[in-house]
Write a protein that holds these residues in place. Structure first.
Motif, PDB file in Angstrom:
ATOM      1  N   LEU A  89       0.808  -1.213   0.000  1.00 16.34           N
ATOM      2  CA  LEU A  89       0.000   0.000   0.000  1.00 16.34           C
ATOM      3  C   LEU A  89       0.842   1.264   0.000  1.00 16.34           C
ATOM      4  N   ASP A  90       2.107   1.163   0.395  1.00 16.77           N
ATOM      5  CA  ASP A  90       2.982   2.329   0.323  1.00 16.77           C
ATOM      6  C   ASP A  90       3.753   2.374  -0.990  1.00 16.77           C
ATOM      7  N   ASP A  91       3.326   1.552  -1.977  1.00 15.85           N
ATOM      8  CA  ASP A  91       3.888   1.505  -3.337  1.00 15.85           C
ATOM      9  C   ASP A  91       5.284   0.902  -3.402  1.00 15.85           C
ATOM     10  N   THR A  92       5.764   0.302  -2.325  1.00 15.54           N
ATOM     11  CA  THR A  92       6.995  -0.471  -2.411  1.00 15.54           C
ATOM     12  C   THR A  92       6.648  -1.876  -2.875  1.00 15.54           C
ATOM     13  N   GLU A  93       7.641  -2.586  -3.390  1.00 11.55           N
ATOM     14  CA  GLU A  93       7.424  -3.944  -3.878  1.00 11.55           C
ATOM     15  C   GLU A  93       8.222  -4.934  -3.047  1.00 11.55           C
ATOM     16  N   GLU A  94       7.587  -6.045  -2.719  1.00 11.15           N
ATOM     17  CA  GLU A  94       8.256  -7.136  -2.024  1.00 11.15           C
ATOM     18  C   GLU A  94       8.172  -8.375  -2.911  1.00 11.15           C
ATOM     19  N   VAL A  95       9.164  -9.247  -2.805  1.00 11.92           N
ATOM     20  CA  VAL A  95       9.204 -10.475  -3.607  1.00 11.92           C
ATOM     21  C   VAL A  95       9.143 -11.671  -2.667  1.00 11.92           C
ATOM     22  N   PHE A  96       8.242 -12.609  -2.966  1.00 14.88           N
ATOM     23  CA  PHE A  96       8.070 -13.798  -2.153  1.00 14.88           C
ATOM     24  C   PHE A  96       8.324 -15.034  -3.012  1.00 14.88           C
ATOM     25  N   ASP A  97       9.095 -15.931  -2.474  1.00 13.78           N
ATOM     26  CA  ASP A  97       9.466 -17.161  -3.172  1.00 13.78           C
ATOM     27  C   ASP A  97       8.513 -18.266  -2.742  1.00 13.78           C
ATOM     28  N   VAL A  98       7.669 -18.741  -3.661  1.00 12.19           N
ATOM     29  CA  VAL A  98       6.642 -19.724  -3.314  1.00 12.19           C
ATOM     30  C   VAL A  98       6.631 -20.848  -4.338  1.00 12.19           C
ATOM     31  N   SER A  99       6.065 -21.953  -3.939  1.00 16.72           N
ATOM     32  CA  SER A  99       5.896 -23.076  -4.856  1.00 16.72           C
ATOM     33  C   SER A  99       4.766 -22.782  -5.831  1.00 16.72           C
ATOM     34  N   GLN A 100       4.937 -23.205  -7.077  1.00 20.32           N
ATOM     35  CA  GLN A 100       3.869 -23.012  -8.058  1.00 20.32           C
ATOM     36  C   GLN A 100       2.627 -23.805  -7.683  1.00 20.32           C
ATOM     37  N   ARG A 101       2.801 -24.841  -6.873  1.00 23.22           N
ATOM     38  CA  ARG A 101       1.658 -25.647  -6.446  1.00 23.22           C
ATOM     39  C   ARG A 101       0.948 -25.021  -5.263  1.00 23.22           C
ATOM     40  N   ALA A 102       1.522 -23.963  -4.714  1.00 23.81           N
ATOM     41  CA  ALA A 102       0.911 -23.317  -3.562  1.00 23.81           C
ATOM     42  C   ALA A 102      -0.389 -22.638  -3.961  1.00 23.81           C
ATOM     43  N   SER A 103      -1.332 -22.606  -3.044  1.00 20.98           N
ATOM     44  CA  SER A 103      -2.601 -21.928  -3.280  1.00 20.98           C
ATOM     45  C   SER A 103      -2.436 -20.434  -3.084  1.00 20.98           C
ATOM     46  N   GLY A 104      -3.439 -19.692  -3.510  1.00 22.70           N
ATOM     47  CA  GLY A 104      -3.405 -18.260  -3.290  1.00 22.70           C
ATOM     48  C   GLY A 104      -3.331 -17.900  -1.824  1.00 22.70           C
ATOM     49  N   LYS A 105      -3.900 -18.746  -0.976  1.00 19.88           N
ATOM     50  CA  LYS A 105      -3.883 -18.479   0.465  1.00 19.88           C
ATOM     51  C   LYS A 105      -2.464 -18.504   1.022  1.00 19.88           C
ATOM     52  N   VAL A 106      -1.606 -19.370   0.483  1.00 18.51           N
ATOM     53  CA  VAL A 106      -0.224 -19.433   0.954  1.00 18.51           C
ATOM     54  C   VAL A 106       0.481 -18.103   0.678  1.00 18.51           C
ATOM     55  N   VAL A 107       0.269 -17.561  -0.526  1.00 15.30           N
ATOM     56  CA  VAL A 107       0.891 -16.278  -0.869  1.00 15.30           C
ATOM     57  C   VAL A 107       0.360 -15.176   0.036  1.00 15.30           C
ATOM     58  N   PHE A 108      -0.972 -15.143   0.210  1.00 17.76           N
ATOM     59  CA  PHE A 108      -1.572 -14.089   1.028  1.00 17.76           C
ATOM     60  C   PHE A 108      -1.120 -14.190   2.483  1.00 17.76           C
TER      61      PHE A 108
END
Length: 958
Positions: free
Chosen positions: A47-66
């Protein structure tokens, strides 16, 4: 003795520290479990317009990312928020928490998800945590700025007055006016400045938390608070907009609400194709029909709006999350979509009953400030990165802080130097209680800050000399000036001179001011106490405001690239001159890359300011200037972003053109470079090493020629239109094999590893999709430009090098090799790897320099060198003042690890680089510099899709 409870600061709870080893996790708040499978990097814009990068499995659900994002922010009331992204239909949609990422994001590496407020409660007092209210305030600020939240002038001025009270504190007329002139919070703000200042003067004494509260109090009363309009038409064809709120479904005409259907009156919501249907409960007193029908733009638009209605109804009206319906045995009817997550009642009950409410959200910061402004002012690399802070708040927890990197992995943090002494405030990654007292380490800090500070000047002068060389003017390469003056056309000289001279003068002045501030920062005996020179935001703000008028010059860089290419095609003498210049030791990258350097420098400015804004608390004296400067440079970057991407692609095509023979029309309108690398092609003679080049319309395969320049000869092309791709390891009995079936021929190739195969297949599939949907040129242009290869078969052109020749070439890469033999293409050939355009873009943002100690595998001593990391390579200089490097080490194909106990490297902050039998050890000066070197080297040694996080003590490869 009981340890004092660690209280998280605002910076910690907003995830500002991920590379510094400080935890964002409160007790009991842990990151989600990651499913197995191939990993991909997901970019999240906060929300402050900065970007963060998260390393996740492609099999992960959207909930894992959130959940990773909420954990990263230490956000307890995360259910009010969600992630949105633009799908392939250019529609903004919400990330489905139940579906795997791979089924939602077609190109995860190229998609940016936005973390935003999804559910707006009717009363902000229902938000129990101050952090949540702070994030809501940021959302209101964003909606005001983009015009989504409209209101009358008086309300707009009142809202902005609360925003600036939170940001800059109590009213002071000149400061308030200057801040409003430098920052736009609403459209047409200039006309309302006096009214905003009048309201601001009445907010004296309000804390930032109180200002956020008042902001939400005013905003929640507005008609468009939390409303997202979805275009529609009624049965008569009148243009309307539909929206959903906590109360029900709303109907707008323009920005005026003309109707509302409360949830209690709605019996059913559904959609059929483009029609959105609202079925009402029978009401004898109502004149409405039983079913209302609205026509929307498409079925997808209907479905998106229907889904958000279902979710709003469940979140605000239900007591608990609805249970999934049992799967039908024979057939399905209707959508299986359901709301996933806690309802508002469940969230409120959870926070009230939880221990998390006892942990306050503090608006004081104690993170070290990342001082790397000068890294953006270099033509060839960053100068030095130094941690600077003047807050002593870390002493209570510096000894046992745990870090969150990438939102997941904790890092151990050393609070002492290797010899047991307390580190200097300028070199320690964390401050101690003696943060304002000079220590014995200060002389070393002075050398670190003031010693290499002249390095950016060399970079700027090199850029200037390159441009003046092309203009035939006086420069550092005097022997070539007269030749250039005759060879370069007037149009080229005019374009370069008129646009680069103003930029050179600007950056030189900017750098001079930074150097002066560095000297004052370190040179005053009482600087740590007074802190009057321990700031950089004012210098940044002043100069970046001066950069805006130069935007027109930056936009002319594309013309300079085109003019240079035209001039080289028309003048053999100029082409030879440039080639000779690129072969000089001082020129480590193609000359036309220097034309892009001023644009790349803007990205570095933006990165630095983002880090500063993260690590400064809002109350810091430098925070306001840094945030204003960030807004200014972000605006310029946004203006130039599209042209920058096109220029980088054009430059890459020109660079590849020099490495290829047998093709004349590589650079054609609409062509985009995607990936290059080494694959083994299956033929009648078995597997043969070939170099492949993937574009958005064609795939070329080549072999390395035996010419003096070791260029690659094009043997064939595979048009991507109507191409199919499949794995074929079992079919051919070759590991990591896949088959490309084209219109005219099929090719079987094998990658060097499973990860390489996956990267190639993913990019080829993406390129095929692009070729199917584009109406650009076909590869027939390419076919006409290919030389007559029919007389020479593919097999007879096979590589004639022996293994000894290959090993000799590989070894030469570790020394200073000729330019043409040390390009990225040749490195990929020798290392049997590949690199994509995305990797090149990441490399632009990952540049670093500083002192490192180097040790070879079988040597005993450590050699101190000035090391520059850029363009996927390490360049070694004896000192920062040297004009050219002693040697270079391309890192593509290398692995970076931590030495094991058996290697007997009994030193702190050591990392190891190794490829086959080549092993190098490097030692940095502190925990922080160790993490920064590891961060940037990761970008060259590992693809962004498979990056893993590694702490200093883990002996595993990335």
């Amino acid at each position: 003795m009981v340890e004092p409870e660690h209280r998280a600061s605002a910076a910690q709870r907003l995830g500002a520290q991920e590379t510094l080893g400080i935890s964002t996790l409160d007790p009991g708040h842990r990151p989600p479990t990651m499913p197995p499978g191939r990993h991909v990097s997901i970019k999240i814009r906060m929300l402050d317009d900065t970007e963060e990068v998260f390393d996740v499995s492609q099999r992960a659900s959207g909930k894992v990312v959130f959940d990773l994002v909420c954990t990263h922010l230490n956000l307890i009331e995360g259910d009010y928020f969600s992630l949105e992204y633009q799908d392939h239909h250019k529609m903004m949609v919400w990330l489905d928490l139940l579906k795997p990422i791979v089924k939602q994001l077609r190109r995860p590496k190229h998609t940016v998800l936005r973390f935003v407020v999804k559910f707006f409660p009717p009363d902000h007092t229902q938000l129990l945590e101050e952090l949540t209210r702070y994030l809501f305030a940021l959302q209101i600020k964003h909606d005001l700025a983009c015009g989504r939240l409209t209101c009358n002038d008086s309300s707009a001025a009142l809202l902005v007055s609360h925003i600036i009270q939170s940001e800059i504190g109590d009213f002071e007329e000149s400061q308030s006016r200057q801040h409003l002139l430098n920052n736009n919070y609403i459209p047409d703000q200039v006309a309302l400045i006096d009214k905003i200042m009048e309201f601001h003067s009445k907010n004296v004494g309000q804390t930032p938390a109180e200002s956020d509260y008042q902001l939400l109090e005013v905003a929640r009363r507005l008609e468009l608070y939390g409303v997202r309009l979805h275009p529609a038409k009624d049965r008569e064809g009148s243009k309307l907009s539909l929206a959903v709120a906590h109360t029900g479904v709303l109907v707008f005409q323009g920005h005026t609400k003309i109707n509302a259907f409360n949830w209690s009156k709605v019996r059913k919501l559904s959609f059929k194709r483009k029609r959105f249907l609202i079925k009402l409960r029978p009401d004898l007193n109502s004149s409405y029909q039983d079913t209302l029908e609205f026509l929307m733009g498409s079925r997808d638009c209907c479905k998106v709006f229907w889904k958000i209605c279902v979710e709003y109804h469940a979140f605000f009206r239900l007591f608990e999350e609805p249970k999934p319906k049992p799967k039908p045995v024979l057939f399905t009817r209707g959508s299986s979509f359901r709301f996933s997550g806690r309802t508002q009642k469940q969230v409120i009950d959870y926070v009230k009953d939880s221990e998390f409410k006892k942990i306050p959200f503090e608006r004081i910061g104690h993170l070290p400030v990342l001082y790397e402004l000068a890294c953006a002012d270099v033509g060839w690399v960053a100068i030095s990165e130094v941690l600077v802070s003047n807050s002593p708040h870390l002493s209570a927890s510096s000894g046992n802080s745990q870090g969150m990197v990438n939102g997941q992995k904790p890092l151990e943090l050393c609070g002492h130097s290797p010899d047991g002494r307390q580190p200097s405030p300028l070199t320690s990654p964390l401050l101690n209680d003696a943060g304002s007292v000079r220590t014995d380490d200060e002389d070393e800090v002075r050398r670190k800050v003031c010693g290499p500070e002249r390095a950016p000047v060399k970079g700027l002068e090199l850029e200037r000399d390159c441009c003046q060389l092309l203009c035939g003017r006086h420069c550092g390469f005097k022997s070539s000036v007269s030749t250039t003056n005759e060879a370069a056309p007037d149009s080229l000289k005019s374009t370069i001179f008129s646009n680069f001279d103003p930029l050179y003068k600007f950056h030189s002045g900017f750098l001079r001011e930074v150097e002066q501030r560095l000297a004052l920062w370190e040179g005053r005996s009482n600087a740590h106490i007074k802190g009057d020179y321990q700031r950089i935001g004012d210098v940044m703000l002043k100069n970046l405001q001066g950069l805006k008028p130069l935007t027109a010059h930056l936009q002319k860089h594309s013309e300079a690239l085109v003019e240079l290419e035209k001039a080289c095609r028309g003048s053999r003498r100029l082409e030879v001159l440039i080639r000779d210049f690129e072969l000089q030791k001082v020129c480590y990258i193609p000359l036309n890359v220097f034309i892009l350097r001023p644009l790349h420098r803007l990205l570095h400015y933006k990165q630095i300011l983002e880090r500063l804004c993260k690590h400064y608390p809002p109350t810091h004296v430098d925070f306001r200037d840094c945030r204003a400067a960030l807004a200014d440079v972000s605006e310029v970057v946004a203006q130039l972003h599209g042209s920058m991407i096109k220029m980088e692609n054009f430059q890459k095509l020109l660079e590849l053109k020099k490495d290829l023979i047998g093709i004349d029309s590589l650079v054609t309108p609409g062509r985009e470079f995607i990936r290059l690398g080494c694959l083994s092609k299956l033929s009648g003679k078995g597997l043969q090493q070939r170099m492949f080049f993937l574009f958005n319309d064609v795939l070329l395969y080549t072999s390395r020629g035996m010419t003096a320049t070791n260029q690659f000869k094009v043997h064939g092309q595979l048009p991507l239109h109507d191409m199919t791709i499949r794995e074929s390891e079992d079919e051919w009995g070759v590991p990591h094999a896949f088959t490309l079936v084209g219109q005219r021929q099929s090719v079987v190739v094998a990658a060097s590893s499973l990860s390489e195969m996956e990267k190639w297949m993913e990019d080829i599939k993406m390129a095929i999709d692009l070729a199917e949907t584009s109406n650009g040129h076909t590869s027939d242009l390419l076919a006409r430009s290919l030389t007559d290869n029919k007389s020479t078969t593919e097999d007879s052109c096979a590589e004639a090098e022996s293994e000894d020749d290959l090993m000799a070439s590989r070894t030469s890469l570790e020394r200073q090799a000729p330019h043409r033999g040390n390009t990225t293409v040749h490195v990929c050939w020798h290392r049997n790897t590949s690199v994509s355009m995305v990797d090149f873009s990441v490399a632009v943002e990952n540049q670093l320099s500083g002192n490192l100690l180097r040790k070879f595998k079988n040597s005993n001593g450590w050699q101190k060198l000035w090391v520059v990391f850029t363009n996927f390579s390490l360049f070694f200089y004896k000192t920062h003042q040297d004009d050219y490097p002693l040697a270079s080490l391309p890192l593509l194909g290398y692995s970076v690890t931590i030495p094991t106990e058996s290697e007997n490297i009994h030193k702190d902050y050591v990392f190891k680089l190794h490829f086959k039998s080549h092993v190098y050890y490097f030692r940095s000066e502190s925990e922080y510099t160790f993490e920064r070197w590891m961060e940037v080297i990761r970008s060259a040694t590992v693809s962004a899709s498979s990056t893993r996080v590694l702490s200093r003590k883990e002996p595993h490869p990335y």
